[in-house]
Design a protein around this motif. Sequence first.
Motif, PDB file in Angstrom:
ATOM      1  N   HIS A   1      82.827  44.122   5.721  1.00  0.00           N
ATOM      2  CA  HIS A   1      83.256  45.451   5.312  1.00  0.00           C
ATOM      3  C   HIS A   1      82.275  46.102   4.350  1.00  0.00           C
ATOM      4  O   HIS A   1      82.188  47.331   4.273  1.00  0.00           O
ATOM      5  CB  HIS A   1      84.637  45.375   4.650  1.00  0.00           C
ATOM      6  N   ALA A   2      81.541  45.306   3.626  1.00  0.00           N
ATOM      7  CA  ALA A   2      80.649  45.846   2.608  1.00  0.00           C
ATOM      8  C   ALA A   2      79.423  46.523   3.208  1.00  0.00           C
ATOM      9  O   ALA A   2      78.901  47.487   2.644  1.00  0.00           O
ATOM     10  CB  ALA A   2      80.218  44.750   1.647  1.00  0.00           C
ATOM     11  N   PHE A   3      78.953  46.013   4.345  1.00  0.00           N
ATOM     12  CA  PHE A   3      77.691  46.555   4.880  1.00  0.00           C
ATOM     13  C   PHE A   3      77.801  47.161   6.277  1.00  0.00           C
ATOM     14  O   PHE A   3      76.952  47.959   6.668  1.00  0.00           O
ATOM     15  CB  PHE A   3      76.612  45.463   4.894  1.00  0.00           C
ATOM     16  N   GLN A   4      78.840  46.829   7.054  1.00  0.00           N
ATOM     17  CA  GLN A   4      78.907  47.359   8.423  1.00  0.00           C
ATOM     18  C   GLN A   4      78.973  48.887   8.470  1.00  0.00           C
ATOM     19  O   GLN A   4      78.223  49.509   9.243  1.00  0.00           O
ATOM     20  CB  GLN A   4      80.101  46.768   9.174  1.00  0.00           C
ATOM     21  N   PRO A   5      79.836  49.557   7.683  1.00  0.00           N
ATOM     22  CA  PRO A   5      79.852  51.023   7.733  1.00  0.00           C
ATOM     23  C   PRO A   5      78.515  51.638   7.342  1.00  0.00           C
ATOM     24  O   PRO A   5      78.097  52.661   7.907  1.00  0.00           O
ATOM     25  CB  PRO A   5      80.946  51.410   6.729  1.00  0.00           C
ATOM     26  N   GLY A   6      77.812  51.009   6.386  1.00  0.00           N
ATOM     27  CA  GLY A   6      76.501  51.522   5.992  1.00  0.00           C
ATOM     28  C   GLY A   6      75.489  51.420   7.117  1.00  0.00           C
ATOM     29  O   GLY A   6      74.669  52.322   7.320  1.00  0.00           O
ATOM     30  N   ILE A   7      75.554  50.301   7.853  1.00  0.00           N
ATOM     31  CA  ILE A   7      74.653  50.128   9.003  1.00  0.00           C
ATOM     32  C   ILE A   7      74.951  51.178  10.068  1.00  0.00           C
ATOM     33  O   ILE A   7      74.033  51.770  10.656  1.00  0.00           O
ATOM     34  CB  ILE A   7      74.793  48.704   9.577  1.00  0.00           C
ATOM     35  N   ILE A   8      76.242  51.427  10.300  1.00  0.00           N
ATOM     36  CA  ILE A   8      76.628  52.444  11.294  1.00  0.00           C
ATOM     37  C   ILE A   8      76.117  53.819  10.879  1.00  0.00           C
ATOM     38  O   ILE A   8      75.588  54.576  11.698  1.00  0.00           O
ATOM     39  CB  ILE A   8      78.161  52.451  11.460  1.00  0.00           C
ATOM     40  N   ALA A   9      76.265  54.134   9.579  1.00  0.00           N
ATOM     41  CA  ALA A   9      75.762  55.423   9.082  1.00  0.00           C
ATOM     42  C   ALA A   9      74.256  55.533   9.277  1.00  0.00           C
ATOM     43  O   ALA A   9      73.746  56.583   9.693  1.00  0.00           O
ATOM     44  CB  ALA A   9      76.114  55.582   7.601  1.00  0.00           C
ATOM     45  N   LEU A  10      73.548  54.445   8.992  1.00  0.00           N
ATOM     46  CA  LEU A  10      72.086  54.451   9.141  1.00  0.00           C
ATOM     47  C   LEU A  10      71.683  54.635  10.606  1.00  0.00           C
ATOM     48  O   LEU A  10      70.765  55.409  10.918  1.00  0.00           O
ATOM     49  CB  LEU A  10      71.509  53.145   8.591  1.00  0.00           C
ATOM     50  N   LEU A  11      72.357  53.941  11.518  1.00  0.00           N
ATOM     51  CA  LEU A  11      72.043  54.050  12.949  1.00  0.00           C
ATOM     52  C   LEU A  11      72.246  55.485  13.443  1.00  0.00           C
ATOM     53  O   LEU A  11      71.419  56.023  14.190  1.00  0.00           O
ATOM     54  CB  LEU A  11      72.905  53.085  13.753  1.00  0.00           C
ATOM     55  N   HIS A  12      73.335  56.106  13.010  1.00  0.00           N
ATOM     56  CA  HIS A  12      73.596  57.479  13.457  1.00  0.00           C
ATOM     57  C   HIS A  12      72.673  58.486  12.773  1.00  0.00           C
ATOM     58  O   HIS A  12      72.355  59.525  13.361  1.00  0.00           O
ATOM     59  CB  HIS A  12      75.060  57.834  13.210  1.00  0.00           C
ATOM     60  N   LEU A  13      72.231  58.161  11.572  1.00  0.00           N
ATOM     61  CA  LEU A  13      71.238  59.009  10.918  1.00  0.00           C
ATOM     62  C   LEU A  13      69.915  58.964  11.679  1.00  0.00           C
ATOM     63  O   LEU A  13      69.238  59.981  11.848  1.00  0.00           O
ATOM     64  CB  LEU A  13      71.047  58.556   9.475  1.00  0.00           C
ATOM     65  N   ILE A  14      69.558  57.778  12.150  1.00  0.00           N
ATOM     66  CA  ILE A  14      68.344  57.631  12.971  1.00  0.00           C
ATOM     67  C   ILE A  14      68.487  58.424  14.263  1.00  0.00           C
ATOM     68  O   ILE A  14      67.547  59.107  14.700  1.00  0.00           O
ATOM     69  CB  ILE A  14      68.076  56.143  13.259  1.00  0.00           C
ATOM     70  N   LEU A  15      69.677  58.355  14.881  1.00  0.00           N
ATOM     71  CA  LEU A  15      69.921  59.127  16.101  1.00  0.00           C
ATOM     72  C   LEU A  15      69.795  60.622  15.835  1.00  0.00           C
ATOM     73  O   LEU A  15      69.230  61.368  16.643  1.00  0.00           O
ATOM     74  CB  LEU A  15      71.309  58.819  16.660  1.00  0.00           C
ATOM     75  N   PHE A  16      70.328  61.050  14.700  1.00  0.00           N
ATOM     76  CA  PHE A  16      70.248  62.474  14.333  1.00  0.00           C
ATOM     77  C   PHE A  16      68.791  62.910  14.213  1.00  0.00           C
ATOM     78  O   PHE A  16      68.397  63.961  14.733  1.00  0.00           O
ATOM     79  CB  PHE A  16      70.985  62.702  13.012  1.00  0.00           C
ATOM     80  N   ALA A  17      67.981  62.109  13.517  1.00  0.00           N
ATOM     81  CA  ALA A  17      66.559  62.445  13.340  1.00  0.00           C
ATOM     82  C   ALA A  17      65.819  62.426  14.675  1.00  0.00           C
ATOM     83  O   ALA A  17      64.967  63.278  14.945  1.00  0.00           O
ATOM     84  CB  ALA A  17      65.917  61.460  12.362  1.00  0.00           C
ATOM     85  N   TYR A  18      66.155  61.447  15.505  1.00  0.00           N
ATOM     86  CA  TYR A  18      65.516  61.341  16.830  1.00  0.00           C
ATOM     87  C   TYR A  18      65.852  62.554  17.686  1.00  0.00           C
ATOM     88  O   TYR A  18      64.977  63.117  18.355  1.00  0.00           O
ATOM     89  CB  TYR A  18      65.995  60.064  17.505  1.00  0.00           C
ATOM     90  N   LEU A  19      67.106  62.979  17.652  1.00  0.00           N
ATOM     91  CA  LEU A  19      67.519  64.147  18.434  1.00  0.00           C
ATOM     92  C   LEU A  19      66.872  65.421  17.908  1.00  0.00           C
ATOM     93  O   LEU A  19      66.465  66.290  18.680  1.00  0.00           O
ATOM     94  CB  LEU A  19      69.043  64.279  18.392  1.00  0.00           C
ATOM     95  N   TYR A  20      66.735  65.507  16.591  1.00  0.00           N
ATOM     96  CA  TYR A  20      66.220  66.723  15.960  1.00  0.00           C
ATOM     97  C   TYR A  20      64.778  67.030  16.388  1.00  0.00           C
ATOM     98  O   TYR A  20      64.392  68.191  16.502  1.00  0.00           O
ATOM     99  CB  TYR A  20      66.297  66.579  14.441  1.00  0.00           C
ATOM    100  N   LYS A  21      63.990  66.001  16.661  1.00  0.00           N
ATOM    101  CA  LYS A  21      62.580  66.200  16.997  1.00  0.00           C
ATOM    102  C   LYS A  21      62.393  66.843  18.364  1.00  0.00           C
ATOM    103  O   LYS A  21      61.446  67.606  18.573  1.00  0.00           O
ATOM    104  CB  LYS A  21      61.832  64.869  16.936  1.00  0.00           C
ATOM    105  N   ASN A  22      63.270  66.533  19.308  1.00  0.00           N
ATOM    106  CA  ASN A  22      63.154  67.113  20.652  1.00  0.00           C
ATOM    107  C   ASN A  22      64.520  67.086  21.332  1.00  0.00           C
ATOM    108  O   ASN A  22      64.781  66.263  22.198  1.00  0.00           O
ATOM    109  CB  ASN A  22      62.134  66.337  21.488  1.00  0.00           C
ATOM    110  N   PRO A  23      65.443  67.985  20.924  1.00  0.00           N
ATOM    111  CA  PRO A  23      66.823  67.890  21.378  1.00  0.00           C
ATOM    112  C   PRO A  23      67.003  68.003  22.881  1.00  0.00           C
ATOM    113  O   PRO A  23      67.816  67.283  23.459  1.00  0.00           O
ATOM    114  CB  PRO A  23      67.518  69.043  20.638  1.00  0.00           C
ATOM    115  N   ARG A  24      66.277  68.892  23.546  1.00  0.00           N
ATOM    116  CA  ARG A  24      66.501  69.102  24.980  1.00  0.00           C
ATOM    117  C   ARG A  24      66.132  67.873  25.802  1.00  0.00           C
ATOM    118  O   ARG A  24      66.806  67.535  26.779  1.00  0.00           O
ATOM    119  CB  ARG A  24      65.708  70.313  25.472  1.00  0.00           C
TER     120      ARG A  24
END
Length: 367
Positions: A44-67
């Motif tokens: 419980h201490a680290f799993q939500p943080g890992i999930i947040a980090l993974l989705h933050l990476i997805l957000f940055a990846y999408l932002y560079k070339n969304p289409r």
Amino acid sequence: MINNRNDQAKILIPATYRLLIVTILSSVIYTVLFNVYSTPFALHAFQPGIIALLHLILFAYLYKNPRKRISQVINAYGAILLLTSVPNTLYFTIGAWQSEWLFIEMFPPISGMIILTTTLIMLMLPEKLNKFVILTWTLNAVPVLLLLATHPEELQTPRGYDLLFLFGPASFLILLIIPYQRSVRSHLDKINVDLQHSRQEADRDFLTDVYNRRGLKSWLNDLAPNTSLSVLLIDIDHFKSVNDRFGHATGDHVLVEFASRLRTAYFEDCGLARWGGEEFIVVIVNPSADSMSSIGEKFRSTISQQPYKDIGKITASIGISQVNQAQHFIAMVEEADKAVYFAKANGRDQVVLYSDALAEEPSLSAE
């Protein structure tokens, strides 16, 4: 079809951004809560943080070339949901089956988030993900419902009833969403087709079926501001006399055939529009400055080589701007217009580059 995909992307991309933002914020909140109010499970201490980090990476990846990346991001989002929520649920239900703990005491308060995320995915994202979402939901809901059904001592508690009603009715809700989503998608597709048809009618000249000014502006807006362009203004010579001698109906036929010939003169990337009356505009994309004169001559010969029905020969004066960036389109039109004016003042039926017009008629540079 291309426009349809573009319109879908305009809806899908912001929806995915919002879904990622909601997931990131929720995961951050869970991280804070689980660290402030600790539980016996280090997960419980680290799993939500890992999930947040993974989705933050997805957000940055999408932002560079969304289409280009939207499909990959959606698939990755679904994979993260499956790989994080299902093992978490199975871990606590299996432990409860083995009497290692009471499920209602140890299962983290994530059921609402699972339901919310599942519903949002089904409503916002493509229908093709439905089977994947249903699988994820089933693997989360069925173990919990089976455990509660076979452990009345856990079911008959406030948390047990809460989980039962969360996972039970929500399953029916998901079943209801599927046909609803399909009908909404079908309705949206019909609306999109109607909008595309209306847009095409609004963007095209009703007589010649080439772009009008509005359509050309829309076409230009799809180009990068630094795209290299050159503008050809093409004005039919003595068109007024055609209308006076043969009538406006015949003049309209000439305009239609004239536009048809313009379409066949150049097959590289370009935009063709009726600029007004008997004047047409051709915007050449990524041209070579040295080739513009020959391109103009190709248009001139295509226009005048064969006689027009009931009229005979029709010629045109063509003015060509200098090569410049798309953001300077208005200036290029002004240059081409001055070159057309020079062509008409010096005999018509010719191609004039703006630079040549300036060289031969200095007074033009002062206009």
